[in-house]
Design an enzyme around this catalytic site. Structure first.
Site, PDB file in Angstrom:
ATOM      1  N   HIS A   1       0.834  -1.203   0.000  1.00 15.52           N
ATOM      2  CA  HIS A   1       0.000   0.000   0.000  1.00 15.52           C
ATOM      3  C   HIS A   1       0.871   1.256   0.000  1.00 15.52           C
ATOM      4  CE1 HIS A   1      -3.637   2.376   0.800  1.00 15.52           C
ATOM      5  NE2 HIS A   1      -2.858   3.103   1.594  1.00 15.52           N
TER       6      HIS A   1
ATOM      7  N   GLU B   1      -1.548  -5.211  -4.269  1.00 18.83           N
ATOM      8  CA  GLU B   1      -2.286  -4.830  -3.066  1.00 18.83           C
ATOM      9  C   GLU B   1      -3.686  -5.423  -3.073  1.00 18.83           C
ATOM     10  OE1 GLU B   1      -3.685  -0.686  -0.859  1.00 18.83           O
ATOM     11  OE2 GLU B   1      -3.479  -0.803  -3.037  1.00 18.83           O
TER      12      GLU B   1
ATOM     13  N   ASN C   1      27.688 -22.728  -2.489  1.00 21.39           N
ATOM     14  CA  ASN C   1      28.514 -23.937  -2.473  1.00 21.39           C
ATOM     15  C   ASN C   1      28.073 -24.896  -1.374  1.00 21.39           C
ATOM     16  OD1 ASN C   1      30.022 -23.241  -4.645  1.00 21.39           O
ATOM     17  ND2 ASN C   1      31.936 -22.905  -3.554  1.00 21.39           N
TER      18      ASN C   1
END
Length: 696
Positions: free
Chosen positions: A46, A68, A424
């Protein structure tokens, strides 16, 4: 100094809102029924919508409006949180970032595609709670209109006088309020001062609003959500037949609006009129006036409360402040040196006072630059989520020590190395669910990030409970690539350091995640450029532990100033354990094997005169500075220990950047330059020398 561009101010605020949105979405995956998390995501969207429209980011505001609407359905219980909705909204958040930061690169087709996917995610779940599937996110408004009867609210609005200084336009908020239904807005001008006292940047007008809408009360509050803490907003529900006298007179045209507003500003007179006409009683008027005075008193107290505890400052201003503090420290060192050789007592007193103030200013400036490392850890939640889905692995990210503080520059430069290490750990370290089950482990793998202080260092650890490093496989690959000589014995630490060689990878397949051998060498170079170190410990079948050791800051450190020959050097004080004298007998005994007996423990030492090829006359009383790092100790033999020194770190030139013995330089009080010793390199040099002596 020119004021910042309001659009840049919005971009900075949007960055925080997007991070807030991402964290809320990731938390919702584990707690889909948490209403506060849903509200947090809705508020972020908003605010982005309202602020975006206010600052001219129309495309971003329109896109955020679609998001929204979708979360409005979730908030009202018409659609549940689902994995599909979270995934689409995360993609929408990434696209929203592009719309704000690089609007020229954003494609309308991408916006339409994401909103269509969002509609499908809402539509496929909305039927479970809302009766029928919503075909688009935008239908939330029409459904709400059918479900809720119209209600009339009386709204009293007073903005802070400086609201426009913060980039908020009150008229745009009123226009948004009008969009909720039938609305009558009456401005109140009683606070406007005489024209010669008017500040053109201040807001003196209040508003009374009568709003008839089918939206809930929360929709009214959401209009003002990003200024709600700073303004006065009173909302009350009124019956449609109970219109105020002034509103009725204006609506019927029986009295001009200005006259009614003037009468309303004189509350006691208005009360007398109403009592005389039998519209109310004296006690009710007195009660209303008492209530009004109470509200006014409460508002006055609220205005007198302390200002906000934090302000937003551009990062470059902090960098400039740190540079000026560094120059002040150098100038203060020069003053101290002059005062030391002077017989003027007053000068010495002033020099000591300036030294104290400079030290306090340095500490305060350093604390301003410090940020909790949790701001860095929070960025990796999305990374872990995306990688786990891409690789088909169940991964749980655990963090601890988020409150540990580190210089903001360090945090910014740590992001990429940490990304490589986490990727990794998940790709190479963690097994697939079926493999973990066969090994007797939970199907869900774990990656742990932790941080804590250790003296003037921050220790960051990345742990996983995966398969660990395969020593034989790493060795075979290292010998194949020429990084190790076949048959030569090496320790685990030396072997694991091969992983950081350019181009090294044990993966035979190149994927989108790894296998190219690019990244780990960059990680090590980046950590070393931050004057830090990286260590690896691993137990095959149980997991890998990667430890980063970093200084708290890159700007100013406490150092120990020493002399070798005619030159002076700085040793980081955080690494100094103690200082001892090297007696003539010890010096003679250690000519062949450089060891000192420190309380029953043999400590190797290096003669810096020999390392630096100093030919000046040897000091009759050499000193040994015992330094330590990574549980390893070494002694550095110097000619003289001068004392502590506030060291402003200056980078070496590119011509000298390859000299590993030194990590930087500093300017002394007399204007000369002292090099800063790289203790980690010297300890490693001493270890290698010790092993050579043992082998001989």
């Amino acid at each position: 100094m020119s004021s910042p561009d309001p659009r840049d101010v919005f971009r900075n605020e949007a960055q925080e809102l997007l991070e807030q949105l991402e964290q809320a979405l990731l938390d919702l995956e584990n707690a889909p029924d948490d209403g506060e998390l849903i509200s947090s995501a809705f508020r972020a969207l908003h605010t982005l919508k309202g602020s975006g429209a206010m600052f001219g980011f129309e495309a971003a505001a329109h896109f955020a409006h679609g998001l929204e609407n979708a979360f409005d359905l979730v908030r009202k219980g018409k659609a549940p949180i689902s994995g599909a909705l979270i995934g689409v909204t995360l993609a929408a958040k990434d696209h929203l970032r592009i719309l704000i930061e690089r609007p020229d690169e954003a494609l309308q087709e991408e916006s339409d595609r994401i909103l269509a996917d969002l509609s499908k995610a809402i539509g496929s779940t909305g039927s479970q709670k809302g009766g029928r599937a919503t075909e688009t996110a935008g239908t939330a408004e029409s459904e709400t209109a059918e479900a809720n009867p119209a209600t009339t609210y009386r709204i009293q609005i007073r903005f802070p006088a400086n609201i426009m200084d913060n980039g908020t336009n009150p008229l745009l908020l009123l226009d948004e309020l009008k969009g909720l239904g039938s609305c009558t807005v009456s401005p109140l001008t009683t606070r406007i001062p005489p024209i010669d006292a008017i500040d053109p940047n201040s807001c003196y007008v209040d508003w009374d609003v009568l709003l008839t809408t089918d939206k809930p009360r929360s929709a009214i509050e959401d209009v003002f959500i990003f200024v709600l803490d700073e303004m006065e907003l009173h909302i009350e529900e009124v019956a449609i037949e109970n219109k105020r006298l002034g509103e009725i007179l204006v609506e019927r045209g029986d009295a001009p609006a200005a006259a009614v507003l003037t009468a309303l500003s004189r509350q006691e007179r208005l009360g007398e009129i109403l009592v005389k006409e039998g519209a109310t009683s004296e006690d009710r008027v007195a009660s209303a006036l008492a209530e009004q005075r109470h509200i006014q008193t409460s508002a006055a107290k609220a205005q007198q409360k302390a200002p906000q505890a934090s302000i937003r400052v551009p990062a470059e201003r902090l960098d400039n402040l740190m540079d000026r503090v560094g120059e002040l420290v150098i100038a203060q060192a020069r003053l101290r040196e002059i005062a030391t050789t002077s017989q003027d007592v007053a000068l010495r007193v002033v020099a000591e006072e300036i030294e104290r103030l400079a030290a306090e200013l340095r500490e305060n400036t350093m604390s301003i630059r410090m940020l909790p490392i949790g701001s860095l850890f929070g960025r990796f939640r999305r990374l872990v989520r995306d990688l786990s889905q891409e690789l088909g692995k169940d991964v749980q990210l655990l963090t601890s020590g988020e409150e540990t503080e580190l210089d903001k520059t360090m945090i910014e430069r740590l992001n990429d190395p940490m990304v490589h290490l986490i990727r990794n750990s998940i790709d190479h370290g963690l097994e697939r669910p079926e493999g973990r089950a066969q090994a007797g482990k939970p199907r869900e793998g774990r990656v742990e990030l932790s941080a804590d202080h250790s003296g003037a260092q921050v220790i960051i650890r990345i742990r996983d409970d995966g398969r660990g490093l395969n020593r034989e496989k790493i060795r075979a690959r290292a010998e194949e690539m020429g990084f190790l000589t076949p048959g030569v014995a090496v320790s685990d630490n030396e072997l694991y350091q091969v992983i950081f060689q350019p181009g090294f990878s044990t993966s035979r397949e190149v994927t989108s995640v790894s296998g190219r051998g690019v990244g780990m060498d960059v990680v090590k170079r980046t950590i070393e450029a931050l004057r830090g170190s990286i260590e690896i410990a691993s137990t095959e079948g149980a997991g890998t532990d990667i430890t980063l050791k970093l200084p708290l800051t890159l700007a100013i450190i406490d150092g120990l100033l020493v002399r070798v020959g005619q030159n002076r050097y700085v040793i980081p004080l955080s690494m100094v354990e103690e200082c001892v004298e090297l007696s003539t007998e010890q010096d003679l005994r250690s000519k062949s094997r450089s060891f000192l007996n420190i309380r029953g423990e043999l400590v190797p030492f290096l003669r810096l005169r020999e390392m630096f090829k100093v030919t000046d006359e040897i000091s009759p009383y050499p000193k040994v500075v015992i330094v330590s790092a990574d549980d390893r100790r070494i002694g550095l033999v110097v000619d003289q220990i001068i004392g502590d020194h506030q060291t402003v770190i200056k980078s070496l030139t590119k011509l000298h950047s390859g000299i590993e013995t030194f990590s930087g330089a500093t300017i002394l009080g007399d204007g000369s330059v002292a090099l800063i010793l790289d203790i980690d390199h010297l300890i490693e040099f001493g270890r290698v020398q010790e092993e050579r002596l043992k082998a001989s």
